[in-house]
Design a protein around this motif. Structure first.
Motif, PDB file in Angstrom:
ATOM      1  N   ALA A 570       0.760  -1.213   0.154  1.00 56.70           N
ATOM      2  CA  ALA A 570      -0.661  -0.061   0.012  1.00 56.70           C
ATOM      3  C   ALA A 570       0.269   1.374  -0.447  1.00 56.70           C
ATOM      4  N   SER A 571       1.650   1.145   0.968  1.00 56.28           N
ATOM      5  CA  SER A 571       2.891   2.480   0.863  1.00 56.28           C
ATOM      6  C   SER A 571       3.261   2.783  -0.577  1.00 56.28           C
ATOM      7  N   GLU A 572       3.721   1.734  -1.119  1.00 54.73           N
ATOM      8  CA  GLU A 572       3.903   1.893  -2.582  1.00 54.73           C
ATOM      9  C   GLU A 572       2.869   2.189  -3.142  1.00 54.73           C
ATOM     10  N   MET A 573       2.330   2.094  -3.603  1.00 55.87           N
ATOM     11  CA  MET A 573       1.171   2.655  -4.262  1.00 55.87           C
ATOM     12  C   MET A 573       0.907   3.607  -4.409  1.00 55.87           C
ATOM     13  N   LEU A 574       0.463   4.090  -2.727  1.00 57.86           N
ATOM     14  CA  LEU A 574       0.809   5.476  -2.111  1.00 57.86           C
ATOM     15  C   LEU A 574       1.857   6.743  -2.592  1.00 57.86           C
ATOM     16  N   GLY A 575       2.500   6.243  -2.238  1.00 55.57           N
ATOM     17  CA  GLY A 575       3.650   6.769  -2.506  1.00 55.57           C
ATOM     18  C   GLY A 575       4.796   7.457  -1.401  1.00 55.57           C
ATOM     19  N   LYS A 576       4.099   7.087  -0.620  1.00 55.75           N
ATOM     20  CA  LYS A 576       4.453   7.481   0.753  1.00 55.75           C
ATOM     21  C   LYS A 576       5.179   6.064   1.249  1.00 55.75           C
ATOM     22  N   PRO A 577       6.092   6.952   2.815  1.00 52.76           N
ATOM     23  CA  PRO A 577       6.893   5.819   3.255  1.00 52.76           C
ATOM     24  C   PRO A 577       6.478   5.357   4.517  1.00 52.76           C
ATOM     25  N   ILE A 578       6.443   4.215   5.236  1.00 56.73           N
ATOM     26  CA  ILE A 578       5.855   3.460   5.847  1.00 56.73           C
ATOM     27  C   ILE A 578       5.125   3.776   6.772  1.00 56.73           C
ATOM     28  N   PRO A 579       5.803   4.406   7.859  1.00 53.05           N
ATOM     29  CA  PRO A 579       5.421   4.850   9.173  1.00 53.05           C
ATOM     30  C   PRO A 579       4.604   5.916   8.529  1.00 53.05           C
ATOM     31  N   GLU A 580       4.189   6.657   6.936  1.00 55.03           N
ATOM     32  CA  GLU A 580       3.648   7.560   7.464  1.00 55.03           C
ATOM     33  C   GLU A 580       2.254   6.338   6.746  1.00 55.03           C
ATOM     34  N   VAL A 581       1.743   6.025   6.007  1.00 57.45           N
ATOM     35  CA  VAL A 581       0.994   5.369   6.014  1.00 57.45           C
ATOM     36  C   VAL A 581       0.100   4.581   7.479  1.00 57.45           C
ATOM     37  N   GLY A 582       1.513   4.084   8.014  1.00 62.27           N
ATOM     38  CA  GLY A 582       0.859   3.497   9.848  1.00 62.27           C
ATOM     39  C   GLY A 582       0.399   1.977   9.373  1.00 62.27           C
ATOM     40  N   LEU A 583       0.821   1.550  10.439  1.00 64.41           N
ATOM     41  CA  LEU A 583       0.445   0.339  10.943  1.00 64.41           C
ATOM     42  C   LEU A 583      -1.183   0.188  11.141  1.00 64.41           C
ATOM     43  N   THR A 584      -2.029  -0.678  11.231  1.00 65.60           N
ATOM     44  CA  THR A 584      -3.581  -0.780  11.059  1.00 65.60           C
ATOM     45  C   THR A 584      -3.584  -1.191  13.091  1.00 65.60           C
ATOM     46  N   THR A 585      -4.769  -0.882  13.773  1.00 69.27           N
ATOM     47  CA  THR A 585      -4.609  -1.310  15.122  1.00 69.27           C
ATOM     48  C   THR A 585      -4.791  -3.043  15.534  1.00 69.27           C
ATOM     49  N   PHE A 586      -3.735  -3.019  16.743  1.00 70.28           N
ATOM     50  CA  PHE A 586      -3.822  -4.572  16.992  1.00 70.28           C
ATOM     51  C   PHE A 586      -4.921  -4.693  18.044  1.00 70.28           C
ATOM     52  N   ARG A 587      -6.101  -5.456  17.898  1.00 70.30           N
ATOM     53  CA  ARG A 587      -6.886  -5.190  18.969  1.00 70.30           C
ATOM     54  C   ARG A 587      -7.128  -7.094  19.860  1.00 70.30           C
ATOM     55  N   PRO A 588      -6.811  -7.284  21.126  1.00 67.25           N
ATOM     56  CA  PRO A 588      -7.724  -8.654  21.338  1.00 67.25           C
ATOM     57  C   PRO A 588      -8.315  -9.425  20.504  1.00 67.25           C
ATOM     58  N   PRO A 589      -8.341 -10.319  20.566  1.00 65.22           N
ATOM     59  CA  PRO A 589      -7.177 -11.573  20.818  1.00 65.22           C
ATOM     60  C   PRO A 589      -6.715 -11.758  20.441  1.00 65.22           C
ATOM     61  N   TYR A 590      -5.498 -11.603  20.619  1.00 70.62           N
ATOM     62  CA  TYR A 590      -4.135 -12.070  19.888  1.00 70.62           C
ATOM     63  C   TYR A 590      -4.410 -13.861  19.368  1.00 70.62           C
ATOM     64  N   THR A 591      -4.524 -14.375  19.508  1.00 69.92           N
ATOM     65  CA  THR A 591      -5.445 -15.334  18.942  1.00 69.92           C
ATOM     66  C   THR A 591      -6.554 -16.121  19.246  1.00 69.92           C
ATOM     67  N   PRO A 592      -7.159 -16.964  18.524  1.00 75.32           N
ATOM     68  CA  PRO A 592      -9.298 -16.667  19.054  1.00 75.32           C
ATOM     69  C   PRO A 592      -9.115 -17.775  19.734  1.00 75.32           C
ATOM     70  N   VAL A 593      -9.964 -16.992  21.274  1.00 75.29           N
ATOM     71  CA  VAL A 593     -10.460 -17.073  22.003  1.00 75.29           C
ATOM     72  C   VAL A 593     -11.939 -18.039  22.546  1.00 75.29           C
ATOM     73  N   THR A 594     -12.249 -18.947  22.993  1.00 77.38           N
ATOM     74  CA  THR A 594     -13.520 -19.166  23.458  1.00 77.38           C
ATOM     75  C   THR A 594     -14.398 -18.900  23.951  1.00 77.38           C
ATOM     76  N   PHE A 595     -16.228 -18.980  23.435  1.00 78.52           N
ATOM     77  CA  PHE A 595     -16.104 -18.105  24.161  1.00 78.52           C
ATOM     78  C   PHE A 595     -16.647 -18.568  25.924  1.00 78.52           C
TER      79      PHE A 595
END
Lengths: 999, 98, 180
Positions: A570-595
């Motif tokens: 995406a950053s190559e396509m946008l012509g912007k450096p990676i840190p400017e494009v940024g990461l999506t947010t990491f949210r719990p759970p890291y791996t699936p958790v059963t109900f």
């Protein structure tokens, strides 16, 4: 049953520990200690599933929690069918039955694979664009069809029979991850005397030491050191070592959620034992030793079964003793994959070629590979692969042009570099920082009391990682305030022949912009490099939009192997450096958790407390049908001799008014108001006047909120000048006490009065009916029950059945009535005595339904049924209960609000149907003209409605606009099969003059 | 689950023991029966609901039972401080907002 | 005159013992919810024969009698020999409120080396000896019920809960205790 790909000279599993299992019904053998993935590979099975969207054949990519492809169903029994289990983390047990998913009719021949032919049409955003019109078709056609085709695996259709558990835990130092760094950190922290919890997701700690055969720590091979250290830690009193435990969420103030898997690896789990345990850990300091995850290469047709991560191939070889192929090709853009080629070659596996994208890789590893006779094709790229259900050929070409080559291979292992697993750090709200030199996101600014160590912190050398972790562990203990922090940080010599370099992210040659290639970024959601570019072309600028448009990183693996690739493209396509494009947010759970894990113990009988009165057992033994009132079980009615509810309630209602009835009113809320200012406080909390209420007398009180609406009601008895016995509705008890405490503590703190809940101190037995005094009298000591000495609405203290009692002369039925309060443990015994006396007078036991009918016959309201939080005392016909001379009480100002004094408000009235047999539905709407067009103007609704046996007809209460001025008016209750005509009448249906309280 | 410092128990306790109780420092008018509609509206209905630091009431309902006040940042969901009922509203400038 | 009523505790017949853990309903005791301002404490302490504690999360015990600090003006007074606590306070003229709650509460003893672990199934407080030492007492929650927790020994806790919650509390304790 043979395991043709198991090597006798490799791995750590015991060849004698044979375990049998099935995959799609076919029997295979594996070894104790295998994962399902390693056992399948030992049997040469690479094809394990079909992809989500295109139904492409998929194999095993990884050897760990990051696995996007190898999702299977594990079917223990009809109720225990777990879908989407990662074969790479499922431990093998004897008799394990796994099935593939997302295919029909079979894994090898899947009709859904037609989607693959249509791939040009199914590109990113396809669903959004295609199923827009006609609108109506979405609900009826598109959604049902898509839902049937989509989804991963099948959920079991029976209730989950397993048990789950919960623990709150507290520690000085929580170490997440039990690889080399995590073990070292735990070692140092525990040696300093800290209370340590070490959680590792695997059955045996060790992390990447599982495959890094070149690692030496403290003079021992890495894996051996890890096992010895784990045992050493487990033996320490101040350490809790949790294996098979994943830290899945990092929450506020250093609270982390861990899930411990307890039985999924067992052939015959104890049915009493919990399957999983949720740990809610509060740690003073957290050490994140979560390691790094290898990335695959993004090149055309990179998703065929047999194509996997280089480190996974090493884990299968070095730990499980399994060769992932007979003739393996390697494709890399970094150094670490060389070790895979070398390890495989040394164990006798043929290396078809080592394709290195870099023009001139150099170093000992390159020399060693060449020395072993491995053909290193530097400056080459894999431009495509062939093979329907498994890769059998790899097409290679020089990056700078030149003749392509087709290389026969039955496996292709790839590596484009390592992504630090910063998920938990990011969840802790820490800020990630992009490291330009190594092109990685690393933990930057910490927001919580945590520290990252090892590969998860970007520390790549083993010696450096161990040193860093030892320091961090000791420091964490010190910062946690552990007094024994004099302890020296231990020193461990560590070294490794492992090689690391930063690698690359994004599309490799052959998958560049403009190419039609299927070069997968996100395997689980079938997102290709082309899809990411298309998203940018179609206007997505934010990585969050790219993610949602393409669904990259949104599958159950959350893009552990793919996110950096997607971001780079995406950053190559946008012509912007990676840190400017940024990461999506990491949210719990890291791996699936059963109900189940989240619910813990809170299911079935423990879903919430079931409260029973002291008399419950008697009611149960006498056939009562119970109803739920909040958390309480209350006797609803007592059918006898085959009666239905209607007949039982009619009999109970008759009996109470003819002789007497006995009712368990123990659930009523009770609050003791004590202190010299008790009466002043009561004046403020209730609309009624209390100062002049004589000791020994009772009054019906109404409590308002400040807005002027009825909040609760109940009878209050004055036991002494400075002591009131207040009753509340059953459901209102906790909130009324909270409301009273609120005013007492924050608005009237100078009043000398205290509130104590006595709801459960007293069992309350109501005896109602003309014979009630005759029934009660023989049991009572020291109280004169004559009308003169103890008139209606009075309270006396004395003894009943020889135990201290508070006896109220009150009535919620309109009959002469008593309420006996005795200490709860005596409730059952006193009830039995009352019952025995009642029997002499033809009394019955009655339940809440009869209580409701009898009070409705008298027009007594039930707060919450005849009121709904918008009803004033005046609306309810209770204006008499407001102390007119009072200058203050909660709600006094609210009552003067314009809307509350306006004419025409809804007021409580009685309703009689013209056909006396018709019983209205509670909640039914009321209109003036039944012939008006729909939507009709609603002028009120039915709040209570019953068959009244004593009146010989139906009765109802309703809130109706201007109701008190409509007496005698005919109104209508429109129902599905026609409108019911009703007459507006006063709310009292029985004994209008109220003579029976002394009858 | 947050940890909340109870100014009466003098230690941090788990959020499960507490209940939120609305905005703080809204005193019930002494002469409430006499006040005008607008004054009653301000007292009973209107709340600040700011983005940022808010002053609110909590009750340690499953602990010491006391109501108390707290300054909390609604953006970071951090408790900046808690203090007893009757103590003055703290000066925002003196609160460490971290 | 009718027969004297029999006393039936809410946990009649319940008990559990497993490796490292025992759950035992405690016999009936008398209990008082005592509320008083600081100025009344010495008079009340004298009447009750023990010093009412004034520090949060503490208790004072003397023989069969104990007073648990629940709030800045609130104590739970327990007498295991069922002394008439309300009568003792009745003679005190200093300002206070004494309400008999002997039957409102019921007690469960949680003992054994796993006591802390089993309580951790539902109690979110840190119960390690440094934070919750012997003698510590606090109102808190256990699962979805409110309890008063009092550490009476290194490996012994007393839970006080309302009568109708005792089945839930005992059942949850037992569930956790069975997960050895």
């Amino acid at each position: 049953m043979t395991q043709p790909f198991r090597l006798p000279t490799a791995g750590r599993l015991d060849a004698a520990g044979t375990v049998s299992f099935t995959f799609d019904g076919k029997a295979h053998a594996g070894l104790a200690g295998d994962t399902l993935a390693s056992a399948l590979l030992a049997n040469g099975v690479h094809l394990v599933g079909r992809s989500f969207k295109y139904h492409r054949p998929r194999g095993i990519l990884s050897a760990g929690a990051e696995e996007p492809n190898a999702l299977v169903g594990i079917h223990r029994d009809p109720a225990r069918k777990t879908p989407n289990v990662r074969a790479t983390v499922q431990e093998l047990y004897d008799g394990l039955a796994a099935v593939s998913q997302n295919r029909w009719p079979s894994l090898a021949f899947d009709v859904g694979a037609l989607n693959d032919l249509g791939a040009p049409f199914f590109s990113a955003g396809f669903y959004y664009k295609t199923f827009m019109w006609p609108r109506a078709a979405w609900e009826r056609l598109y959604e049902p069809v898509i839902r049937r085709a989509a989804g991963l695996g099948t959920a079991p259709d029976q209730p989950d029979p397993d048990r789950y558990s919960n623990r709150f835990a507290h520690c000085d130092v929580l170490v997440v991850g039990g690889g080399a760094a995590g073990l070292a950190a735990a070692l140092a922290a525990s040696e300093a005397g800290a209370r340590v919890i070490l959680a590792d997701e695997q059955a045996e700690p060790g992390g990447s030491l599982r495959f890094e055969d070149g690692a030496f720590i403290d003079g021992k091979p890495g894996w051996e050191w890890a096992q010895q250290t784990a045992a050493q830690l487990a033996a320490r009193d101040n350490v809790r070592l949790l294996t098979r435990t994943t830290g899945f969420g990092y929450y506020a103030q250093n609270m982390l959620g861990l899930v411990e898997c307890l039985t999924d690896h067992l052939a015959a789990p104890d049915p009493e034992a919990p399957r999983e345990r949720l740990w809610q850990v509060r740690a003073k300091r957290v050490v994140l030793a979560t390691g790094a995850i290898e990335r695959h290469m993004v090149f055309p047709d990179n998703d065929r079964p047999g194509i996997m991560l280089a480190s996974a191939a090493r884990a299968y070889l070095n730990h499980f003793g399994v060769a992932v192929g007979r003739r393996v090709a390697v494709y890399t853009a970094d150094d670490s994959a060389y070790a895979a080629a070398i390890d495989l070659k040394e164990k006798g596996v043929e290396i078809a070629a080592l394709v290195d994208l870099r023009p001139a890789p150099q170093g000992a590893h390159v020399d060693e590979a060449r020395a072993l006779g491995i053909e290193v094709l530097a400056g080459h790229a894999v431009t495509g692969t062939e093979g329907r259900l498994r890769v059998h050929r790899v097409n290679v070409a020089p990056v700078n042009g030149g003749a392509p080559r087709r290389i026969e291979a039955d496996a292709l292992v790839t590596s484009s570099g390592w992504t630090p697993a910063v998920h938990l750090f990011s969840q802790s709200r820490g800020k990630l920082a992009f490291n330009e030199a190594t092109q990685r996101f690393l933990p930057g600014q910490y927001v919580q009391d945590a520290v990252s160590v090892g590969a998860g912190n970007g520390t790549t050398g083993l010696g450096e990682a161990i040193a860093e972790a030892l320091q961090a562990g000791g420091k964490a203990a010190k910062e946690a305030g552990v007094s024994k922090a004099r302890a020296k940080v231990p020193n461990l010599e560590a070294g490794s022949t492992e090689r690391w370099s930063s690698g690359m992210a994004g599309a490799a040659p052959g998958a560049e912009a403009g190419r039609k290639a299927m070069a997968f970024v996100d395997f689980q959601n079938d997102v290709t490099a082309k899809d990411i570019r298309q998203a940018v072309q179609e206007g997505m600028r934010s990585i969050e939009h790219v993610k949602r448009f393409t669904t990259t990183g949104m599958a159950t693996d959350q893009g552990k192997t793919s996110n950096l690739h997607a971001l780079t493209i995406a950053s190559e396509m946008l012509g912007k450096p990676i840190p400017e494009v940024g990461l999506t947010t990491f949210r719990p759970p890291y791996t699936p958790v059963t109900f189940g894990a989240l619910v813990g113990h809170g299911r079935g009988a423990l879903f919430e407390p079931t409260r029973r009165t002291p008399i419950h057992a008697w009611a149960e033994a006498h056939g009562a049908v119970f109803e739920d009132v909040g958390q309480w079980k209350r006797a609803w009615y007592f059918p006898s001799g085959g009666e239905d509810m209607h007949a039982a309630v009619a009999r109970e209602c008759r009996t109470v008014r003819q002789s007497a009835g006995i009712f368990d009113a123990s659930t009523l809320g009770k609050i003791e108001v004590v202190g010299p200012d008790a009466a002043r406080f009561m004046e403020l909390m209730y609309t009624n006047p209390w100062q002049k209420l004589a000791v020994g007398r009772c009054r019906y009180g109404i409590m308002l909120r400040e807005d002027g609406f009825i909040y609760d009601d109940g009878v209050v008895g004055r036991l002494a000048e400075d002591r009131f016995h207040v009753t509340t509705t059953t459901g209102g008890a906790p909130r009324v006490l909270h409301h009273m405490e609120d005013y007492l503590q924050t608005e009237f703190p100078d009043l000398k009065v205290w509130l104590t809940s006595t709801s459960e101190q007293w069992a309350t037995i109501a005896v109602q009916g003309p014979k009630s005094r005759d029934i009660v009298a023989p049991l009572v000591e020291g109280i004169d029950l004559s009308d003169e000495a103890m008139p209606h609405m009075s309270v006396r203290e004395g003894r009943v059945c020889g135990v201290p009692a508070r006896l109220f002369r009150i009535s919620f039925t309109g009959e002469r009535g008593f309420e006996i309060n005795v200490p709860a443990d005596y409730g059952l015994s006193v009830w039995e005595a009352v019952w025995a006396e009642g029997g002499k007078h033809g009394a019955c036991a009655y339940g809440t339904e009869t209580m409701h009918v009898l009070r409705a016959e008298k027009g007594f309201i039930i707060v919450g049924q005849d009121t709904d939080g918008t009803v004033t005392p005046d609306d309810a016909g209770l204006a008499w209960a407001i102390g007119r001379k009072k200058t203050d009480f909660v709600g006094i100002r609210g009552l003067k609000r314009p809307d509350l004094t306006a004419p025409g408000r809804r007021q409580l009235v009685g309703l009689k149907t013209f056909d006396p047999k018709t019983v209205l539905e509670e909640g039914a709407q009321i209109v003036a003209d039944p012939n008006q067009p729909v939507p009709m103007k609603m002028i009120g609704f039915v709040t209570s409605s019953y068959w009244s046996e004593n009146c010989g007809r139906s009765i109802a209460l309703a809130l109706v606009e201007n109701g008190s001025h409509r007496m005698g008016e005919r109104l209508h209750v429109p129902m599905e099969d026609g409108a019911i005509e009703v007459e507006v009448v006063p709310t009292v249906f029985f004994d209008e003059k109220g003579e029976r309280t002394n009858g | 689950m947050l940890l909340i410092h109870c100014p009466y128990c003098e230690e941090e306790r788990p959020e499960l023991e507490f209940r939120h109780a609305g905005e703080a420092h809204i005193a019930r008018p002494e002469n409430i029966a006499e006040i005008a509609d607008e004054a009653f509206q301000r007292y009973f209905f209107i709340r600040a609901n700011p983005k940022g630091v808010t002053f609110e009431r909590w009750r340690h309902i499953h602990g010491c039972g006391r109501f108390f006040n707290a300054a909390r940042d609604t953006v970071s969901d951090r408790f900046l401080m808690t203090y007893r009922v009757g103590e003055p509203k703290p000066d925002l400038r003196k609160i460490d907002r971290k | 005159m009718a027969e004297i009523a029999r006393r039936m505790s809410a946990l009649e017949g319940r008990a559990y013992e497993g490796p490292g853990i025992a759950l035992t309903p405690d016999p009936p005791a008398s209990r008082l919810s005592l509320r008083a301002p600081e100025a009344s404490l010495s008079a009340l302490s004298k009447a009750l024969g023990l010093t009412l504690p004034d520090k949060p999360k503490t208790a004072a015990a003397d023989g069969s009698r104990a007073a648990l600090w629940l709030g800045p003006d609130e104590w739970l007074v327990i007498d295991e020999e069922c002394a008439d606590l309300a009568a003792l306070c009745a003679s005190v003229s200093a300002l206070h409120s004494a309400v008999d709650i002997s039957h409102r509460n019921t007690a469960i003893l949680v003992t054994g080396e796993r006591a802390e672990d089993v309580l951790g199934a539902g109690c979110p407080q840190d119960l390690s000896p440094t934070r919750f030492p012997v003698g510590a007492a606090s109102r808190t929650v256990f699962g979805k019920a409110e309890i008063v927790l009092w550490r009476i020994g290194e490996e012994a806790f007393r839970i006080e809960c309302w009568r109708s919650f005792s089945d839930y509390v005992f059942s949850l304790l037992e569930k956790a205790a069975r997960e050895a």
